[in-house]
Design an enzyme around this catalytic site. Structure first.
Site, PDB file in Angstrom:
ATOM      1  N   GLN A 264       0.735  -1.160   0.171  1.00  0.00           N
ATOM      2  CA  GLN A 264       0.068   0.116   0.118  1.00  0.00           C
ATOM      3  C   GLN A 264       0.867   1.142   0.134  1.00  0.00           C
ATOM      4  O   GLN A 264       0.531   2.106  -0.605  1.00  0.00           O
ATOM      5  CB  GLN A 264      -0.861   0.024   1.093  1.00  0.00           C
ATOM      6  CG  GLN A 264      -2.065  -1.071   1.126  1.00  0.00           C
ATOM      7  CD  GLN A 264      -2.760  -1.271  -0.068  1.00  0.00           C
ATOM      8  OE1 GLN A 264      -3.467  -0.369  -0.788  1.00  0.00           O
ATOM      9  NE2 GLN A 264      -2.441  -2.320  -0.889  1.00  0.00           N
ATOM     10  N   HIS A 267       1.578   3.271  -3.292  1.00  0.00           N
ATOM     11  CA  HIS A 267       0.473   3.787  -4.010  1.00  0.00           C
ATOM     12  C   HIS A 267       1.155   5.469  -4.250  1.00  0.00           C
ATOM     13  O   HIS A 267       0.849   6.254  -5.370  1.00  0.00           O
ATOM     14  CB  HIS A 267      -0.755   3.783  -3.281  1.00  0.00           C
ATOM     15  CG  HIS A 267      -1.493   2.562  -3.702  1.00  0.00           C
ATOM     16  ND1 HIS A 267      -1.898   2.374  -4.847  1.00  0.00           N
ATOM     17  CD2 HIS A 267      -1.971   1.541  -3.000  1.00  0.00           C
ATOM     18  CE1 HIS A 267      -2.707   1.262  -4.825  1.00  0.00           C
ATOM     19  NE2 HIS A 267      -2.501   0.635  -3.812  1.00  0.00           N
ATOM     20  N   GLU A 332      -8.776   1.237   6.095  1.00  0.00           N
ATOM     21  CA  GLU A 332      -9.367   0.726   4.942  1.00  0.00           C
ATOM     22  C   GLU A 332      -9.149  -0.839   4.650  1.00  0.00           C
ATOM     23  O   GLU A 332     -10.104  -1.432   4.442  1.00  0.00           O
ATOM     24  CB  GLU A 332      -8.944   1.484   3.719  1.00  0.00           C
ATOM     25  CG  GLU A 332      -9.103   1.196   2.348  1.00  0.00           C
ATOM     26  CD  GLU A 332      -8.315   2.009   1.216  1.00  0.00           C
ATOM     27  OE1 GLU A 332      -8.735   1.723   0.009  1.00  0.00           O
ATOM     28  OE2 GLU A 332      -7.101   2.225   1.389  1.00  0.00           O
ATOM     29  N   HIS A 333      -7.860  -1.088   4.826  1.00  0.00           N
ATOM     30  CA  HIS A 333      -7.459  -2.627   4.939  1.00  0.00           C
ATOM     31  C   HIS A 333      -6.701  -3.070   6.040  1.00  0.00           C
ATOM     32  O   HIS A 333      -6.107  -2.273   6.716  1.00  0.00           O
ATOM     33  CB  HIS A 333      -6.452  -2.746   3.710  1.00  0.00           C
ATOM     34  CG  HIS A 333      -6.395  -2.265   2.274  1.00  0.00           C
ATOM     35  ND1 HIS A 333      -6.289  -1.045   2.000  1.00  0.00           N
ATOM     36  CD2 HIS A 333      -7.512  -2.715   1.232  1.00  0.00           C
ATOM     37  CE1 HIS A 333      -6.788  -1.014   0.342  1.00  0.00           C
ATOM     38  NE2 HIS A 333      -7.360  -1.771   0.209  1.00  0.00           N
ATOM     39  N   ASP A 366      -7.274  -6.721  -3.771  1.00  0.00           N
ATOM     40  CA  ASP A 366      -7.135  -5.618  -4.800  1.00  0.00           C
ATOM     41  C   ASP A 366      -7.794  -6.380  -6.281  1.00  0.00           C
ATOM     42  O   ASP A 366      -8.038  -5.260  -6.979  1.00  0.00           O
ATOM     43  CB  ASP A 366      -5.760  -5.070  -5.010  1.00  0.00           C
ATOM     44  CG  ASP A 366      -5.494  -4.061  -3.811  1.00  0.00           C
ATOM     45  OD1 ASP A 366      -6.609  -3.675  -3.095  1.00  0.00           O
ATOM     46  OD2 ASP A 366      -4.335  -3.768  -3.417  1.00  0.00           O
ATOM     47  N   HIS A 425     -53.034  17.623   6.333  1.00  0.00           N
ATOM     48  CA  HIS A 425     -52.640  16.172   6.704  1.00  0.00           C
ATOM     49  C   HIS A 425     -53.796  15.274   7.353  1.00  0.00           C
ATOM     50  O   HIS A 425     -53.988  14.242   6.878  1.00  0.00           O
ATOM     51  CB  HIS A 425     -51.192  16.096   7.193  1.00  0.00           C
ATOM     52  CG  HIS A 425     -50.008  16.388   6.609  1.00  0.00           C
ATOM     53  ND1 HIS A 425     -49.718  17.569   6.135  1.00  0.00           N
ATOM     54  CD2 HIS A 425     -48.952  15.581   6.391  1.00  0.00           C
ATOM     55  CE1 HIS A 425     -48.606  17.756   5.452  1.00  0.00           C
ATOM     56  NE2 HIS A 425     -48.257  16.351   5.680  1.00  0.00           N
TER      57      HIS A 425
END
Length: 438
Positions: A264, A267, A332-333, A366, A425
């Site tokens: 990761q 990235h 996230e992971h 992934d 109503h």
């Protein structure tokens, strides 16, 4: 390469919570100049349509199409890209697509109804979105996995029209992306990108139809544009930098842990890679593996910057403390790299995707495991979920009152409506009451 200066933190220290907050802080606010530029692009596309899209494509993608028709690729062009793939790549792409589709099929929501004793019927009608736009990064970069992960759930949901936009700098079309679009069921492809592509999908032009939702990753201009058109259309999420958090009990090969952190960190410089363990000797071994393996990496400069800027090796008292820390971070992971992951996973409430056991490397998710790789980042796993089929379906409530049900519910609604001073109503409900004496 110089030694990696990654943070080493002890959860027992007095300053840990403050230090952790500083580690997790990430300013993703859009630069003011970018905001102004994107706003101008969106308004330009809204007012001038195709003409603006063509001008902006010539400006930013550095090639000169004469008209929008030149920017749309046919289904035959997608099919030919698929047929031209080398056998091994085609087989891998198809295997990944099949697994993603098989998983997505299990997520599909169905309509349902039930009948009350008085004959009133209540329920929920589930329908797919009519048209979805998929943004895919383009140029020399190749992200076929992004196509599969976004397009296949939409098609499983039943979306009848899926429109993909992909920038093609210098007119360069990526055949692997087109092949993925073919096997995913993408209906139309336009070679446009940036904020202008998002604007075209949101508002439509003479040649590009407007969509109901825009999904897919992009750069800061794309992310800013998605924020600005939200409300006109739905969007998947505004994703921050990629994140991985690993809990290790000390029994996993430290080289494996180091490489998982790298997966990761490569990235970009703002990606975040964190290891949590209660084994101090294991923490030191992982650090040694980082030092040993980093020089072998093609993207070693990016990995090093990520690890030093936002990475950490954190020592805790035990695995229960590790689970508590995970819920604080909401990654996230999450890799749960322990001998018996199931009991620990029961304690995890906040994580985008959970990879269980020593052999489940995050990159499998992934590309090909099946679950979606579009995941909540920046702590948003506290309240949001991975992209799925349900993101391409919407739900309508169903109410069908029997005469008796209208009588019963009308009396209740009348009292509540009059309590809110909404007389129309109340009277609307009272008209269906049997004796109108409420």
């Amino acid at each position: 390469m110089a030694s990696v200066k990654i943070r080493q933190m002890d959860a027992r220290s007095a300053s840990f919570q403050k230090d952790l907050s500083a580690l997790l802080a990430y300013d993703e606010s859009t630069d003011h100049e970018i905001h102004l530029k994107v706003s101008k692009i969106i308004e330009d596309v809204r007012s001038r349509g195709d003409e603006a899209v063509l001008e902006l494509t010539r400006q930013y993608d550095r090639f000169s199409p004469e008209n929008i028709a030149e920017l749309e690729l046919s289904k035959e062009r997608m099919a030919s890209a698929w047929k031209a793939l080398p056998t091994d790549i085609a087989a891998a792409l198809q295997a990944a697509a099949d697994r993603i589709r098989h998983y997505a099929e299990r997520q599909k929501l169905s309509s349902w109804t039930f009948e009350e004793p008085d004959g009133t019927l209540l329920g929920q009608k589930v329908t797919p979105l009519d048209r979805v736009g998929l943004y895919v990064p383009g140029g020399k970069a190749s992200y076929p996995s992004s196509v599969l992960m976004n397009a296949i759930p939409a098609k499983v949901a039943g979306v009848p029209e899926l429109i993909m936009v992909v920038p093609t700098p210098l007119g360069e079309v990526n055949d692997l992306v087109l092949a993925a679009a073919h096997i995913s069921g993408v209906d139309r492809v336009f070679c446009i990108g940036g904020a202008q592509a998002v604007a075209a999908l949101a508002y439509g032009t003479e040649s590009i139809p407007s969509v109901d939702k825009i999904v897919g990753p992009g750069n800061i201009f794309v992310a800013t544009a998605k924020k600005m058109v939200f409300g006109q259309v739905g969007i998947d999420m505004i994703a921050g930098p990629s994140e991985i958090l690993i809990i290790s009990d000390g029994g996993t090969d430290p080289d494996w842990i180091a490489m998982d952190l790298f997966s990761q960190a490569e990235h970009d410089e703002n990606a975040q890679a964190i290891l949590i363990t209660h084994d101090a000797s294991h923490l030191r071994a992982v650090l040694e593996s980082i030092e040993k393996l980093l020089p072998q990496m093609e993207r070693k400069a990016v990995i090093k910057a990520s690890l030093e800027g936002r990475g950490a090796l954190i020592l805790v008292d035990d695995l229960n403390a590790a689970a508590d820390l995970v819920n604080r971070i909401a990654p996230e992971h999450l890799e749960v790299s322990v001998a018996e992951p199931e009991p620990l996973v029961e304690k995890i409430r906040h994580a985008g995707a959970i990879f269980m056991g020593r052999y489940t490397a995050e990159p499998l998710g992934d590309y090909c495991a099946g679950p979606n790789h579009v995941l909540p980042t920046s702590g948003t796993a506290r309240f949001s979920s991975p992209l799925g089929v349900y993101d391409f379906q919407k739900r309508s409530s169903l109410i069908n009152c029997s005469p008796q049900g209208a009588d019963t519910l009308g009396r209740i609604a009348s009292i509540l409506a009059r309590g809110e001073s909404l007389t129309a109503h109340a009277r609307s409900a009272e008209f269906r009451v049997s004796d109108r004496k409420v």
